[in-house]
Design a protein around this motif. Structure first.
Motif, PDB file in Angstrom:
ATOM      1  N   GLY A  16      73.850  15.119   4.771  1.00 27.37           N
ATOM      2  CA  GLY A  16      74.938  14.649   5.617  1.00 27.37           C
ATOM      3  C   GLY A  16      74.653  14.805   7.094  1.00 27.37           C
ATOM      4  N   GLY A  17      73.561  15.506   7.422  1.00 28.60           N
ATOM      5  CA  GLY A  17      73.169  15.707   8.809  1.00 28.60           C
ATOM      6  C   GLY A  17      72.439  14.493   9.353  1.00 28.60           C
ATOM      7  N   ILE A  18      72.219  14.502  10.633  1.00 25.46           N
ATOM      8  CA  ILE A  18      71.601  13.361  11.327  1.00 25.46           C
ATOM      9  C   ILE A  18      70.301  13.801  11.976  1.00 25.46           C
ATOM     10  CG2 ILE A  18      71.851  11.768  13.271  1.00 25.46           C
ATOM     11  CD1 ILE A  18      74.867  11.839  12.732  1.00 25.46           C
ATOM     12  N   ILE A  19      69.309  12.938  11.852  1.00 23.35           N
ATOM     13  CA  ILE A  19      68.077  13.093  12.623  1.00 23.35           C
ATOM     14  C   ILE A  19      67.978  11.823  13.470  1.00 23.35           C
ATOM     15  CG2 ILE A  19      66.576  12.130  10.827  1.00 23.35           C
ATOM     16  CD1 ILE A  19      64.482  14.264  11.783  1.00 23.35           C
ATOM     17  N   LEU A  47      68.345   3.086   8.259  1.00 19.46           N
ATOM     18  CA  LEU A  47      68.043   3.285   9.668  1.00 19.46           C
ATOM     19  C   LEU A  47      69.118   2.615  10.503  1.00 19.46           C
ATOM     20  CD1 LEU A  47      66.090   4.033  12.016  1.00 19.46           C
ATOM     21  CD2 LEU A  47      65.008   1.805  11.640  1.00 19.46           C
ATOM     22  N   VAL A  48      69.651   3.331  11.486  1.00 19.99           N
ATOM     23  CA  VAL A  48      70.623   2.766  12.422  1.00 19.99           C
ATOM     24  C   VAL A  48      69.962   2.727  13.790  1.00 19.99           C
ATOM     25  CG1 VAL A  48      72.889   3.049  13.496  1.00 19.99           C
ATOM     26  CG2 VAL A  48      72.546   3.717  11.104  1.00 19.99           C
ATOM     27  N   VAL A  49      69.873   1.527  14.356  1.00 25.10           N
ATOM     28  CA  VAL A  49      69.290   1.360  15.687  1.00 25.10           C
ATOM     29  C   VAL A  49      70.438   1.365  16.684  1.00 25.10           C
ATOM     30  CG1 VAL A  49      67.911  -0.119  17.178  1.00 25.10           C
ATOM     31  CG2 VAL A  49      67.353   0.058  14.745  1.00 25.10           C
ATOM     32  N   LEU A  50      70.326   2.179  17.710  1.00 31.77           N
ATOM     33  CA  LEU A  50      71.399   2.386  18.675  1.00 31.77           C
ATOM     34  C   LEU A  50      71.146   1.658  19.983  1.00 31.77           C
ATOM     35  CD1 LEU A  50      71.542   6.252  18.211  1.00 31.77           C
ATOM     36  CD2 LEU A  50      73.004   4.564  17.094  1.00 31.77           C
ATOM     37  N   GLY A  51      72.207   1.326  20.662  1.00 26.32           N
ATOM     38  CA  GLY A  51      72.111   0.783  22.006  1.00 26.32           C
ATOM     39  C   GLY A  51      71.746  -0.680  22.047  1.00 26.32           C
ATOM     40  N   LYS A  53      69.476  -2.193  23.812  1.00 32.34           N
ATOM     41  CA  LYS A  53      68.046  -2.484  23.853  1.00 32.34           C
ATOM     42  C   LYS A  53      67.308  -1.927  22.647  1.00 32.34           C
ATOM     43  CE  LYS A  53      67.852  -2.846  28.842  1.00 32.34           C
ATOM     44  NZ  LYS A  53      67.177  -2.429  30.068  1.00 32.34           N
ATOM     45  N   GLY A  54      68.005  -1.252  21.757  1.00 28.33           N
ATOM     46  CA  GLY A  54      67.395  -0.755  20.529  1.00 28.33           C
ATOM     47  C   GLY A  54      66.386   0.346  20.716  1.00 28.33           C
ATOM     48  N   LYS A  55      66.571   1.151  21.734  1.00 30.64           N
ATOM     49  CA  LYS A  55      65.599   2.223  21.954  1.00 30.64           C
ATOM     50  C   LYS A  55      65.933   3.509  21.213  1.00 30.64           C
ATOM     51  CE  LYS A  55      63.733   0.535  26.232  1.00 30.64           C
ATOM     52  NZ  LYS A  55      63.338   0.829  27.597  1.00 30.64           N
ATOM     53  N   GLY A  56      67.182   3.673  20.814  1.00 31.94           N
ATOM     54  CA  GLY A  56      67.571   4.865  20.070  1.00 31.94           C
ATOM     55  C   GLY A  56      67.684   4.548  18.589  1.00 31.94           C
ATOM     56  N   TRP A  57      67.564   5.559  17.750  1.00 36.58           N
ATOM     57  CA  TRP A  57      67.675   5.374  16.301  1.00 36.58           C
ATOM     58  C   TRP A  57      68.237   6.636  15.676  1.00 36.58           C
ATOM     59  CZ3 TRP A  57      65.105   8.997  13.459  1.00 36.58           C
ATOM     60  CH2 TRP A  57      64.079   9.688  14.109  1.00 36.58           C
ATOM     61  N   LEU A  58      68.806   6.490  14.471  1.00 34.09           N
ATOM     62  CA  LEU A  58      69.250   7.656  13.733  1.00 34.09           C
ATOM     63  C   LEU A  58      69.201   7.381  12.237  1.00 34.09           C
ATOM     64  CD1 LEU A  58      72.368   7.556  12.416  1.00 34.09           C
ATOM     65  CD2 LEU A  58      72.966   7.635  14.809  1.00 34.09           C
ATOM     66  N   ILE A  59      69.099   8.464  11.489  1.00 35.29           N
ATOM     67  CA  ILE A  59      69.094   8.438  10.027  1.00 35.29           C
ATOM     68  C   ILE A  59      70.056   9.538   9.586  1.00 35.29           C
ATOM     69  CG2 ILE A  59      67.732   8.820   7.941  1.00 35.29           C
ATOM     70  CD1 ILE A  59      65.217   8.248   9.725  1.00 35.29           C
ATOM     71  N   VAL A  60      70.967   9.216   8.666  1.00 34.80           N
ATOM     72  CA  VAL A  60      71.833  10.229   8.074  1.00 34.80           C
ATOM     73  C   VAL A  60      71.195  10.644   6.757  1.00 34.80           C
ATOM     74  CG1 VAL A  60      74.115  10.736   7.137  1.00 34.80           C
ATOM     75  CG2 VAL A  60      73.887   9.227   9.132  1.00 34.80           C
ATOM     76  N   LYS A  61      70.988  11.940   6.573  1.00 36.60           N
ATOM     77  CA  LYS A  61      70.364  12.433   5.351  1.00 36.60           C
ATOM     78  C   LYS A  61      71.372  12.312   4.205  1.00 36.60           C
ATOM     79  CE  LYS A  61      67.404  16.107   3.711  1.00 36.60           C
ATOM     80  NZ  LYS A  61      66.752  17.362   4.104  1.00 36.60           N
ATOM     81  N   PRO A  62      71.060  11.493   3.206  1.00 39.39           N
ATOM     82  CA  PRO A  62      72.017  11.242   2.125  1.00 39.39           C
ATOM     83  C   PRO A  62      72.064  12.364   1.095  1.00 39.39           C
ATOM     84  CG  PRO A  62      70.008  10.049   1.699  1.00 39.39           C
ATOM     85  CD  PRO A  62      69.837  10.727   3.044  1.00 39.39           C
ATOM     86  N   LEU A  63      73.076  12.304   0.250  1.00 41.85           N
ATOM     87  CA  LEU A  63      73.166  13.213  -0.887  1.00 41.85           C
ATOM     88  C   LEU A  63      72.058  12.876  -1.864  1.00 41.85           C
ATOM     89  CD1 LEU A  63      77.001  12.994  -1.539  1.00 41.85           C
ATOM     90  CD2 LEU A  63      75.777  14.786  -0.301  1.00 41.85           C
ATOM     91  N   GLY A  64      71.592  13.822  -2.618  1.00 41.86           N
ATOM     92  CA  GLY A  64      70.574  13.549  -3.631  1.00 41.86           C
ATOM     93  C   GLY A  64      69.293  14.275  -3.347  1.00 41.86           C
ATOM     94  N   ILE A  65      68.199  13.704  -3.826  1.00 39.01           N
ATOM     95  CA  ILE A  65      66.885  14.321  -3.707  1.00 39.01           C
ATOM     96  C   ILE A  65      66.463  14.387  -2.250  1.00 39.01           C
ATOM     97  CG2 ILE A  65      64.431  14.082  -4.285  1.00 39.01           C
ATOM     98  CD1 ILE A  65      65.301  12.623  -6.806  1.00 39.01           C
ATOM     99  N   ASN A  66      65.947  15.514  -1.849  1.00 39.24           N
ATOM    100  CA  ASN A  66      65.393  15.672  -0.507  1.00 39.24           C
ATOM    101  C   ASN A  66      63.915  15.300  -0.550  1.00 39.24           C
ATOM    102  OD1 ASN A  66      67.668  16.859   0.894  1.00 39.24           O
ATOM    103  ND2 ASN A  66      67.382  18.563  -0.509  1.00 39.24           N
TER     104      ASN A  66
END
Length: 85
Positions: A16-19, A47-51, A53-66
């Motif tokens: 559920g955390g974000i990188i 993958l979520v691209v932010l902004g 100009k698309g210079k930022g990005w984030l991934i939410v760690k899902p439930l399940g296998i790490n």
């Protein structure tokens, strides 16, 4: 580099955390764009691209296998890692 950084930090992020990062679509060929796409594709992550100009990005760690890198980080192979919690 980014491969070691993401592999290390993704293991530490709780479910559920974000990188997140920047320079996803920078003009300089930093390898970030290619690696982040490979990492998310190989792990079935969204993958979520932010902004505008698309210079930022984030991934939410899902439930399940790490997932994380195998011991040989140079192999570019992502494998389920039961040591990750």
């Amino acid at each position: 580099g980014i491969k070691v950084d993401i592999g290390t930090w993704y293991r530490k992020v709780k479910v559920g955390g974000i990188i997140a990062g920047h320079d996803y679509k920078s003009r300089a060929d930093t390898g970030i764009y290619q690696f982040i796409n490979e990492f998310t594709d190989m792990n079935g992550l969204r993958l979520v691209v932010l902004g505008g100009k698309g210079k930022g990005w984030l991934i939410v760690k899902p439930l399940g296998i790490n997932y994380g890198y195998s011991e040989d980080i140079r192999s570019k192979v992502l494998v389920p890692d039961s040591r990750i919690t």
